[in-house]
Design an enzyme around this catalytic site. Structure first.
Site, PDB file in Angstrom:
ATOM      1  N   PRO A   9       0.832  -1.409   0.091  1.00 20.32           N
ATOM      2  CA  PRO A   9      -0.045   0.139   0.012  1.00 20.32           C
ATOM      3  C   PRO A   9       0.854   1.341  -0.005  1.00 20.32           C
ATOM      4  O   PRO A   9       1.918   1.412   0.574  1.00 20.32           O
ATOM      5  CB  PRO A   9      -0.798  -0.138   1.356  1.00 20.32           C
ATOM      6  CG  PRO A   9      -0.104  -1.261   1.968  1.00 20.32           C
ATOM      7  CD  PRO A   9       0.660  -1.891   1.275  1.00 20.32           C
ATOM      8  N   ASN A  10       0.327   2.248  -0.804  1.00 25.09           N
ATOM      9  CA  ASN A  10       0.778   3.694  -0.838  1.00 25.09           C
ATOM     10  C   ASN A  10       2.236   3.526  -1.796  1.00 25.09           C
ATOM     11  O   ASN A  10       2.655   4.928  -1.955  1.00 25.09           O
ATOM     12  CB  ASN A  10       1.069   4.382   0.525  1.00 25.09           C
ATOM     13  CG  ASN A  10      -0.064   4.243   1.289  1.00 25.09           C
ATOM     14  OD1 ASN A  10      -1.249   4.876   0.978  1.00 25.09           O
ATOM     15  ND2 ASN A  10      -0.215   3.632   2.648  1.00 25.09           N
ATOM     16  N   ARG A  17       5.340  10.948  -2.574  1.00 27.17           N
ATOM     17  CA  ARG A  17       5.192  10.742  -1.196  1.00 27.17           C
ATOM     18  C   ARG A  17       6.209  10.622  -0.307  1.00 27.17           C
ATOM     19  O   ARG A  17       7.361  10.102  -0.618  1.00 27.17           O
ATOM     20  CB  ARG A  17       4.470   9.286  -1.229  1.00 27.17           C
ATOM     21  CG  ARG A  17       4.557   8.595   0.326  1.00 27.17           C
ATOM     22  CD  ARG A  17       4.291   7.085   0.142  1.00 27.17           C
ATOM     23  NE  ARG A  17       4.055   6.660   1.529  1.00 27.17           N
ATOM     24  CZ  ARG A  17       4.224   5.258   2.012  1.00 27.17           C
ATOM     25  NH1 ARG A  17       4.941   4.517   1.055  1.00 27.17           N
ATOM     26  NH2 ARG A  17       3.978   5.155   3.283  1.00 27.17           N
ATOM     27  N   TYR A  22      11.280   8.041   1.253  1.00 29.66           N
ATOM     28  CA  TYR A  22      10.971   7.195   0.181  1.00 29.66           C
ATOM     29  C   TYR A  22      11.999   7.755  -1.245  1.00 29.66           C
ATOM     30  O   TYR A  22      12.044   6.621  -1.872  1.00 29.66           O
ATOM     31  CB  TYR A  22       9.568   6.867   0.062  1.00 29.66           C
ATOM     32  CG  TYR A  22       9.162   6.441   1.304  1.00 29.66           C
ATOM     33  CD1 TYR A  22       9.152   5.167   1.429  1.00 29.66           C
ATOM     34  CD2 TYR A  22       8.175   7.021   1.786  1.00 29.66           C
ATOM     35  CE1 TYR A  22       8.619   4.674   2.877  1.00 29.66           C
ATOM     36  CE2 TYR A  22       7.562   6.873   2.943  1.00 29.66           C
ATOM     37  CZ  TYR A  22       7.815   5.679   3.384  1.00 29.66           C
ATOM     38  OH  TYR A  22       7.133   5.071   4.563  1.00 29.66           O
ATOM     39  N   ASN A  72       8.037  -5.657  -1.370  1.00 31.43           N
ATOM     40  CA  ASN A  72       7.863  -4.666  -0.272  1.00 31.43           C
ATOM     41  C   ASN A  72       6.510  -4.703   0.089  1.00 31.43           C
ATOM     42  O   ASN A  72       5.636  -4.117  -0.519  1.00 31.43           O
ATOM     43  CB  ASN A  72       8.458  -3.353  -0.847  1.00 31.43           C
ATOM     44  CG  ASN A  72       8.435  -2.330  -0.033  1.00 31.43           C
ATOM     45  OD1 ASN A  72       7.886  -2.539   1.142  1.00 31.43           O
ATOM     46  ND2 ASN A  72       8.944  -1.064  -0.501  1.00 31.43           N
ATOM     47  N   ALA A  75       3.265  -0.737   4.476  1.00 30.36           N
ATOM     48  CA  ALA A  75       2.701  -0.747   5.867  1.00 30.36           C
ATOM     49  C   ALA A  75       2.199  -2.206   6.528  1.00 30.36           C
ATOM     50  O   ALA A  75       2.269  -2.506   7.745  1.00 30.36           O
ATOM     51  CB  ALA A  75       1.731   0.157   5.905  1.00 30.36           C
ATOM     52  N   ASP A  85       1.089 -15.436   6.305  1.00 26.12           N
ATOM     53  CA  ASP A  85       0.509 -16.888   6.040  1.00 26.12           C
ATOM     54  C   ASP A  85       0.248 -17.127   4.360  1.00 26.12           C
ATOM     55  O   ASP A  85       0.623 -18.469   4.315  1.00 26.12           O
ATOM     56  CB  ASP A  85      -0.951 -17.026   6.710  1.00 26.12           C
ATOM     57  CG  ASP A  85      -0.836 -17.096   8.180  1.00 26.12           C
ATOM     58  OD1 ASP A  85       0.347 -17.312   8.722  1.00 26.12           O
ATOM     59  OD2 ASP A  85      -1.838 -17.114   8.859  1.00 26.12           O
ATOM     60  N   GLU A  96      12.208  -9.831   1.406  1.00 24.81           N
ATOM     61  CA  GLU A  96      11.554  -8.652   1.580  1.00 24.81           C
ATOM     62  C   GLU A  96      12.328  -7.496   1.308  1.00 24.81           C
ATOM     63  O   GLU A  96      13.648  -7.343   1.803  1.00 24.81           O
ATOM     64  CB  GLU A  96      11.297  -8.908   3.206  1.00 24.81           C
ATOM     65  CG  GLU A  96      10.535  -7.550   3.777  1.00 24.81           C
ATOM     66  CD  GLU A  96      10.329  -7.836   5.254  1.00 24.81           C
ATOM     67  OE1 GLU A  96      10.493  -8.831   6.101  1.00 24.81           O
ATOM     68  OE2 GLU A  96      10.235  -6.820   5.950  1.00 24.81           O
ATOM     69  N   HIS A  98      12.742  -3.061   1.730  1.00 22.88           N
ATOM     70  CA  HIS A  98      12.187  -1.760   1.940  1.00 22.88           C
ATOM     71  C   HIS A  98      12.943  -0.773   1.333  1.00 22.88           C
ATOM     72  O   HIS A  98      14.473  -0.819   1.571  1.00 22.88           O
ATOM     73  CB  HIS A  98      12.180  -1.737   3.387  1.00 22.88           C
ATOM     74  CG  HIS A  98      11.229  -2.711   4.221  1.00 22.88           C
ATOM     75  ND1 HIS A  98       9.782  -2.339   3.857  1.00 22.88           N
ATOM     76  CD2 HIS A  98      11.438  -3.806   4.866  1.00 22.88           C
ATOM     77  CE1 HIS A  98       9.217  -3.574   4.713  1.00 22.88           C
ATOM     78  NE2 HIS A  98      10.014  -4.293   5.009  1.00 22.88           N
ATOM     79  N   LEU A  99      12.492   0.469   1.114  1.00 24.74           N
ATOM     80  CA  LEU A  99      13.498   1.633   0.411  1.00 24.74           C
ATOM     81  C   LEU A  99      13.931   2.300   1.556  1.00 24.74           C
ATOM     82  O   LEU A  99      15.146   2.506   1.480  1.00 24.74           O
ATOM     83  CB  LEU A  99      12.282   2.538  -0.309  1.00 24.74           C
ATOM     84  CG  LEU A  99      11.430   2.127  -1.344  1.00 24.74           C
ATOM     85  CD1 LEU A  99      10.181   2.648  -1.597  1.00 24.74           C
ATOM     86  CD2 LEU A  99      12.279   2.319  -2.611  1.00 24.74           C
ATOM     87  N   SER A 100      13.244   2.380   2.862  1.00 22.27           N
ATOM     88  CA  SER A 100      13.668   3.259   3.871  1.00 22.27           C
ATOM     89  C   SER A 100      14.187   2.293   4.956  1.00 22.27           C
ATOM     90  O   SER A 100      14.019   0.915   4.773  1.00 22.27           O
ATOM     91  CB  SER A 100      12.953   4.055   4.455  1.00 22.27           C
ATOM     92  OG  SER A 100      11.813   3.127   5.387  1.00 22.27           O
ATOM     93  N   ARG A 105      13.449   4.261  12.034  1.00 20.15           N
ATOM     94  CA  ARG A 105      12.479   5.040  11.998  1.00 20.15           C
ATOM     95  C   ARG A 105      11.385   4.468  13.380  1.00 20.15           C
ATOM     96  O   ARG A 105      12.142   4.130  14.197  1.00 20.15           O
ATOM     97  CB  ARG A 105      11.550   4.813  10.761  1.00 20.15           C
ATOM     98  CG  ARG A 105      12.363   5.261   9.564  1.00 20.15           C
ATOM     99  CD  ARG A 105      11.688   4.964   8.286  1.00 20.15           C
ATOM    100  NE  ARG A 105      10.262   5.913   8.178  1.00 20.15           N
ATOM    101  CZ  ARG A 105       9.581   5.605   7.387  1.00 20.15           C
ATOM    102  NH1 ARG A 105       9.579   4.663   6.524  1.00 20.15           N
ATOM    103  NH2 ARG A 105       8.474   6.461   7.488  1.00 20.15           N
ATOM    104  N   ARG A 109       7.546   0.325  13.341  1.00 23.70           N
ATOM    105  CA  ARG A 109       8.310  -0.101  12.112  1.00 23.70           C
ATOM    106  C   ARG A 109       9.237  -1.243  12.187  1.00 23.70           C
ATOM    107  O   ARG A 109       9.684  -1.611  11.195  1.00 23.70           O
ATOM    108  CB  ARG A 109       8.558   1.138  11.145  1.00 23.70           C
ATOM    109  CG  ARG A 109       7.624   1.848  10.727  1.00 23.70           C
ATOM    110  CD  ARG A 109       8.242   3.105   9.792  1.00 23.70           C
ATOM    111  NE  ARG A 109       7.286   4.137   9.680  1.00 23.70           N
ATOM    112  CZ  ARG A 109       6.255   4.341   9.077  1.00 23.70           C
ATOM    113  NH1 ARG A 109       5.845   3.450   8.194  1.00 23.70           N
ATOM    114  NH2 ARG A 109       5.741   5.424   9.020  1.00 23.70           N
TER     115      ARG A 109
HETATM  116  C1  DHK Z   1       7.130   1.510   3.042  1.00 26.49           C
HETATM  117  C2  DHK Z   1       5.980   1.911   3.677  1.00 26.49           C
HETATM  118  O1  DHK Z   1       4.899   2.344   2.910  1.00 26.49           O
HETATM  119  C3  DHK Z   1       6.112   1.841   5.241  1.00 26.49           C
HETATM  120  O2  DHK Z   1       4.921   1.577   5.814  1.00 26.49           O
HETATM  121  C4  DHK Z   1       7.197   0.885   5.858  1.00 26.49           C
HETATM  122  C5  DHK Z   1       8.475   0.856   3.710  1.00 26.49           C
HETATM  123  C6  DHK Z   1       8.563   0.888   5.085  1.00 26.49           C
HETATM  124  C7  DHK Z   1       9.821   1.245   2.661  1.00 26.49           C
HETATM  125  O3  DHK Z   1      10.739   1.727   3.515  1.00 26.49           O
HETATM  126  O4  DHK Z   1       9.767   0.797   1.695  1.00 26.49           O
HETATM  127  O5  DHK Z   1       7.205   1.037   7.214  1.00 26.49           O
END
Ligand code: DHK
Length: 143
Positions: A9-10, A17, A22, A72, A75, A85, A96, A98-100, A105, A109
């Site tokens: 999501p997002n 964003r 990110y 990725n 959230a 699952d 897995e 993650h960008l950040s 943080r 997280r």
């Molecule tokens: C991306 C998100 O949207 C966050 O909810 C995660 C992750 C971190 C990222 O760093 O790619 O906490």
């Protein structure tokens, strides 16, 4: 070899964003870089983004012709037993990303429901997290 890339999501809002967290690249640009690396490696990629937990679970269930998953979970990393699952159920090697750097943080997280069923994690390198993750997953499957 075929690898499924899942974006949670997002991540459709990447580029605009919170760019200080990110980065400035859009999701389309990240997918383009992944596509270029996949061609170089000689593997097929399928990419999918959803803001919906159920849609991500359904996509994981239908990943029958796939050799591995790069995800990725965004959230849902920190909340979703359903996603974990589903990944455990299909039993495909999963990386897995993650960008950040989530560990620098907020406390919420720091926990990942996905990490215990993943082969490994790559975090904190922006788009390079995805590229390093794809390379590592490819090498693992190739063995
Ligand atoms: C991306 C998100 O949207 C966050 O909810 C995660 C992750 C971190 C990222 O760093 O790619 O906490």
């Amino acid at each position: 070899m075929k690898i499924l890339v899942l974006h949670g999501p997002n991540l459709n809002l990447l580029g605009s964003r919170e760019p200080e967290v990110y980065g400035k690249l859009t999701l389309a640009e990240i997918n383009e870089s992944l596509g270029a690396l996949a061609s170089e490696l000689g593997c097929e990629l399928e990419t999918f983004q959803s803001n919906s937990e159920g849609a991500l679970v359904d996509r994981i269930h239908s990943s029958t012709a796939v050799d591995g998953i790069l995800i990725n979970p965004a959230a849902y990393t920190h909340t979703s037993v359903a996603l974990r699952d589903a990944l455990a159920a299909v039993g495909l090697p999963t990386v897995e990303v993650h960008l950040s750097n989530v560990h620098r943080r907020e406390e919420f997280r720091h926990h990942s429901f996905i990490a215990p069923i993943a082969v490994g994690q790559v975090i904190g390198f922006g788009c390079d997290s995805y590229l390093l993750g794809l390379r590592a997953l490819f090498n693992l499957i190739k063995k």
